[in-house]
Design a protein around this motif. Structure first.
Motif, PDB file in Angstrom:
ATOM      1  N   ARG A 107       0.836  -1.214   0.000  1.00  0.00           N
ATOM      2  CA  ARG A 107       0.000   0.000   0.000  1.00  0.00           C
ATOM      3  C   ARG A 107       0.860   1.249   0.000  1.00  0.00           C
ATOM      4  N   LEU A 108       1.968   1.198   0.735  1.00  0.00           N
ATOM      5  CA  LEU A 108       2.842   2.365   0.862  1.00  0.00           C
ATOM      6  C   LEU A 108       3.811   2.504  -0.311  1.00  0.00           C
ATOM      7  N   GLN A 109       3.803   1.504  -1.203  1.00  0.00           N
ATOM      8  CA  GLN A 109       4.683   1.497  -2.376  1.00  0.00           C
ATOM      9  C   GLN A 109       6.150   1.605  -1.975  1.00  0.00           C
ATOM     10  N   LEU A 110       6.519   0.756  -1.004  1.00  0.00           N
ATOM     11  CA  LEU A 110       7.890   0.712  -0.517  1.00  0.00           C
ATOM     12  C   LEU A 110       8.475  -0.675  -0.762  1.00  0.00           C
ATOM     13  N   GLU A 111       9.716  -0.703  -1.246  1.00  0.00           N
ATOM     14  CA  GLU A 111      10.385  -1.978  -1.557  1.00  0.00           C
ATOM     15  C   GLU A 111      11.143  -2.477  -0.335  1.00  0.00           C
ATOM     16  N   VAL A 112      10.801  -3.689   0.100  1.00  0.00           N
ATOM     17  CA  VAL A 112      11.436  -4.291   1.269  1.00  0.00           C
ATOM     18  C   VAL A 112      11.604  -5.786   1.019  1.00  0.00           C
ATOM     19  N   GLU A 113      12.743  -6.342   1.401  1.00  0.00           N
ATOM     20  CA  GLU A 113      12.896  -7.803   1.378  1.00  0.00           C
ATOM     21  C   GLU A 113      12.351  -8.347   2.695  1.00  0.00           C
ATOM     22  N   SER A 114      11.394  -9.236   2.631  1.00  0.00           N
ATOM     23  CA  SER A 114      10.779  -9.775   3.841  1.00  0.00           C
ATOM     24  C   SER A 114      11.141 -11.253   4.002  1.00  0.00           C
ATOM     25  N   VAL A 115      11.425 -11.629   5.239  1.00  0.00           N
ATOM     26  CA  VAL A 115      11.841 -12.993   5.550  1.00  0.00           C
ATOM     27  C   VAL A 115      11.059 -13.487   6.766  1.00  0.00           C
ATOM     28  N   VAL A 116      10.420 -14.647   6.634  1.00  0.00           N
ATOM     29  CA  VAL A 116       9.757 -15.268   7.773  1.00  0.00           C
ATOM     30  C   VAL A 116      10.750 -16.221   8.425  1.00  0.00           C
ATOM     31  N   SER A 117      11.220 -15.835   9.617  1.00  0.00           N
ATOM     32  CA  SER A 117      12.222 -16.651  10.309  1.00  0.00           C
ATOM     33  C   SER A 117      12.341 -16.184  11.750  1.00  0.00           C
ATOM     34  N   ASP A 118      12.794 -17.074  12.610  1.00  0.00           N
ATOM     35  CA  ASP A 118      13.119 -16.717  13.986  1.00  0.00           C
ATOM     36  C   ASP A 118      14.375 -15.851  13.962  1.00  0.00           C
ATOM     37  N   ALA A 119      14.259 -14.633  14.449  1.00  0.00           N
ATOM     38  CA  ALA A 119      15.387 -13.701  14.402  1.00  0.00           C
ATOM     39  C   ALA A 119      16.623 -14.250  15.098  1.00  0.00           C
ATOM     40  N   ALA A 120      16.425 -15.039  16.135  1.00  0.00           N
ATOM     41  CA  ALA A 120      17.563 -15.572  16.891  1.00  0.00           C
ATOM     42  C   ALA A 120      18.340 -16.622  16.097  1.00  0.00           C
ATOM     43  N   GLU A 121      17.680 -17.237  15.098  1.00  0.00           N
ATOM     44  CA  GLU A 121      18.321 -18.312  14.337  1.00  0.00           C
ATOM     45  C   GLU A 121      18.684 -17.893  12.919  1.00  0.00           C
ATOM     46  N   TRP A 122      18.088 -16.819  12.431  1.00  0.00           N
ATOM     47  CA  TRP A 122      18.245 -16.458  11.029  1.00  0.00           C
ATOM     48  C   TRP A 122      19.677 -16.070  10.681  1.00  0.00           C
ATOM     49  N   GLN A 123      20.098 -16.511   9.497  1.00  0.00           N
ATOM     50  CA  GLN A 123      21.422 -16.162   9.008  1.00  0.00           C
ATOM     51  C   GLN A 123      21.289 -15.714   7.559  1.00  0.00           C
ATOM     52  N   PRO A 124      21.760 -14.524   7.204  1.00  0.00           N
ATOM     53  CA  PRO A 124      21.639 -14.067   5.816  1.00  0.00           C
ATOM     54  C   PRO A 124      22.494 -14.907   4.878  1.00  0.00           C
ATOM     55  N   VAL A 125      22.044 -14.988   3.630  1.00  0.00           N
ATOM     56  CA  VAL A 125      22.782 -15.764   2.634  1.00  0.00           C
ATOM     57  C   VAL A 125      24.153 -15.154   2.414  1.00  0.00           C
ATOM     58  N   GLU A 126      24.179 -13.841   2.255  1.00  0.00           N
ATOM     59  CA  GLU A 126      25.457 -13.135   2.133  1.00  0.00           C
ATOM     60  C   GLU A 126      25.795 -12.538   3.492  1.00  0.00           C
ATOM     61  N   ASN A 127      26.835 -13.037   4.103  1.00  0.00           N
ATOM     62  CA  ASN A 127      27.133 -12.665   5.487  1.00  0.00           C
ATOM     63  C   ASN A 127      28.190 -11.573   5.571  1.00  0.00           C
ATOM     64  N   GLY A 128      28.015 -10.525   4.764  1.00  0.00           N
ATOM     65  CA  GLY A 128      28.965  -9.420   4.832  1.00  0.00           C
ATOM     66  C   GLY A 128      28.657  -8.430   5.932  1.00  0.00           C
TER      67      GLY A 128
END
Length: 450
Positions: A295-316
Motif C-alpha cells: 500500500r505504501l509502495q515501498l520496496e522491502v525484502e521480507s523474511v519469515v524466520s526466527d530472528a535468533a536463528e536467522w542467518q543471511p545468505v550473504e554474510n557481509g
C-alpha cells in the motif's frame, strides 16, 4: 446446544456490539486472550464481520474503556454489591463492568446502558438468574457511581499492583501516578506521514507534533481517511516513530529490521532510502507487513524466520540494524489496555533473557562501524537500560552513541542522562488529555567498532 447469536436485522440497536464486547472482555479476563487475537486475524470474534463500522467502533470503545478503568470499576461494583460480583456466570460480570463503564465514562444514556446490560444476561443460560441483580446494581451506579469514583482519587487502582509498585520504584511516586493518569485516557490516532506533516494535519483535522507525527482525534475506520489508499501515511505512535530516526542518513545503506512486523519502523527505514531486510517469525504478521509495504509502495525484502536463528545468505554484515524486541509491552497500555491484566511480573525476567539473546545476535550481524538501535516498548528497565548496560559491559568493541535533544525535536525530557531515549506515557502533555501522551519506549544507539 444452539449456535451463538451475533446480530439480526430486527435486533435491538447496539445489542450486538455489546454482546461482542462482553465476549471480548470475558476473553481477556477469564481466557487470557489478547485484544489483538480477538479483534484481528484468524482468531477474531466471528460476530465482527456482521457489525457495521459504527457498531464496531462502539464495541472497541466499550472494551477499551472497561479494561482501562477496570480497577476503578471493581471498586465501584464492590461498593454496590453486598456479596461481590457473581463468580459462576462470567456474562453477569462482563455485563456489570460494561454497563458501569458506559454510565460512568461514555456518552450513553443511563437507561440504555442498564437495559442493554440486562438483555445481555437474560440471553445467557447461566447468567439469566442475575438479570434483576444487574438491573438494580446499574441503576444504583447511575445514582451513586460518580461519587464512588471520586473516592478512588486517581487512577492507581487501574494499574495492577505489581506494575504500579515497579513504576514507583523506578520512576518515583509522582511520575508513577502521572503515568497511571495518562493511561486512563483514550489515546489519539498517531500517523507517520511520508512528507508535509503540517498539510496532512490540516487535512485530517489534527496537529503536527514537534517530532513530525500527525496526531488526530478522528474515529472510525482508518482505511476511509484521506491519504490511506494512496499510501501517504501509516498508523504509528509518536514514540514508536523515534527509534528509526536515530540512524541519521541511511540512504542506500543495508539495514536489517529484526522482529519487524507489522512494519511501522520498516516503512520508515525504506522511506528514508535504506535497502531494508525485514525479519519476523510470524507468517501472519509478516503477511500484514507485506500488505502494508504494498500500500505504501515501498520496496522491502521480507523474511519469515526466527530472528535468533536467522542467518543471511550473504554474510557481509549490515550497515545498520534495528531490533524492537518482544517484551512485556507495558509502555503500550494506553493503546492496549489488556496488557497490564495479562502480563505477570515473572514475564519481565523471562523476556529479558530472550532480549539479551536477540541483541547479541544482532551485534553479530553488524559490519564493523555498523550501528545497532535497540528498542523496546516496555517501561521496565530490565528490558531496556539494563540490557544495554550488559551489552556494553560484555561486548568488546561496542560503544554507545548518545542521543541529543536536538535529534528528537528538542524534547530533552525524553533523553536520559546516559544519552538513551526513554519516553513515558505522561510525556508530551496537552491541555486536551486525549491529544497528549506517548507510548512508553526505550531506545539506545550502539556502534560496533572496527
Amino acid at each position: 446446544m444452539p449456535p451463538p447469536r451475533y446480530a439480526t436485522s430486527s435486533e435491538v440497536p447496539g445489542l450486538a456490539a455489546r454482546r461482542i464486547a462482553a465476549d471480548v472482555v470475558d476473553g481477556v479476563l477469564h481466557k487470557r486472550r489478547t485484544l489483538d487475537d480477538q479483534l484481528d486475524g484468524a482468531g477474531a470474534h466471528p460476530g465482527l464481520k456482521q457489525l457495521a463500522d459504527r457498531d464496531r467502533a462502539l464495541m472497541r470503545r466499550l472494551v477499551a474503556t472497561t479494561l482501562r478503568r477496570l480497577g476503578t470499576l471493581g471498586h465501584v461494583l464492590s461498593r454496590l454489591l453486598d456479596r461481590g460480583v457473581p463468580t459462576d456466570a462470567p456474562r453477569a460480570q462482563s455485563a456489570l463492568l460494561i454497563g458501569a463503564a458506559q454510565i460512568l465514562w461514555m456518552d450513553v444514556p443511563d437507561h440504555a446502558a442498564v437495559d442493554l446490560s440486562v438483555r445481555l444476561v437474560q440471553a445467557d443460560r447461566r447468567a439469566a438468574k442475575y438479570a434483576g441483580l444487574v438491573n438494580a446494581v446499574l441503576r444504583r451506579c447511575a445514582r451513586e457511581g460518580a461519587s464512588l469514583v471520586e473516592e478512588v482519587k486517581g487512577h492507581a487502582l487501574d494499574i495492577p499492583p505489581w506494575l504500579l509498585k515497579r513504576w514507583v520504584a523506578n520512576y518515583g511516586e509522582a511520575t508513577a501516578q502521572d503515568i497511571a493518569a495518562a493511561l486512563g485516557h483514550e489515546p489519539s490516532l498517531d500517523l507517520t506521514v511520508k512528507s508535509e506533516p503540517a498539510q496532512w494535519a490540516s487535512r485530517l483535522h489534527g496537529e503536527a507534533l514537534p517530532t513530525g507525527t500527525v496526531r488526530t482525534l478522528l474515529h472510525g475506520s482508518v482505511t476511509m481517511l484521506p491519504g490511506f489508499a494512496e499510501g501517504q501515511w501509516w498508523v504509528q505512535d509518536a514514540a514508536a516513530a523515534l527509534p528509526a530516526r536515530l540512524f541519521g542518513d541511511i540512504a542506500g545503506k543495508a539495514v536489517l529490521d529484526l522482529c519487524a512486523a507489522p512494519g511501522g519502523k520498516t516503512a520508515q527505514l525504506a522511506q528514508a532510502g535504506a535497502r531494508v531486510t525485514a525479519v519476523d517469525r510470524s507468517p501472519a504478521r509478516m503477511a500484514r507487513l507485506k500488505d502494508n509495504m504494498s500500500r505504501l509502495q515501498l520496496e522491502v525484502e521480507s523474511v519469515v524466520s526466527d530472528a535468533a536463528e536467522w542467518q543471511p545468505v550473504e554474510n557481509g554484515g549490515f550497515d545498520g540494524i534495528l531490533i524492537d524486541t518482544p517484551c512485556t509491552s507495558t509502555g503500550t497500555i494506553r493503546r492496549h489496555p489488556d496488557v497490564g491484566w495479562l502480563r505477570q511480573e515473572a514475564d519481565v525476567t523471562t523476556l529479558a533473557t530472550l532480549q539479551k539473546r536477540l541483541a547479541r545476535k544482532a551485534i553479530s550481524l553488524l559490519k564493523p562501524g555498523g550501528m545497532l538501535v535497540y528498542c523496546t516498548c516496555s517501561l521496565e528497565p530490565e528490558e531496556g537500560e539494563q540490557i544495554v548496560e550488559g551489552l556494553l559491559a560484555d561486548e568488546i568493541g561496542l560503544r554507545r552513541v548518545p542521543v541529543s535533544a536536538s535529534e528528537v525535536a528538542g524534547l530533552s525530557e525524553i533523553v536520559t542522562a546516559a544519552g538513551d531515549l526513554r519516553t513515558l506515557p505522561c510525556h508530551l502533555p496537552h491541555q486536551d488529555p486525549r491529544l497528549g501522551g506517548l507510548d512508553g519506549f526505550y531506545a539506545a544507539r550502539l556502534v560496533r567498532q572496527g
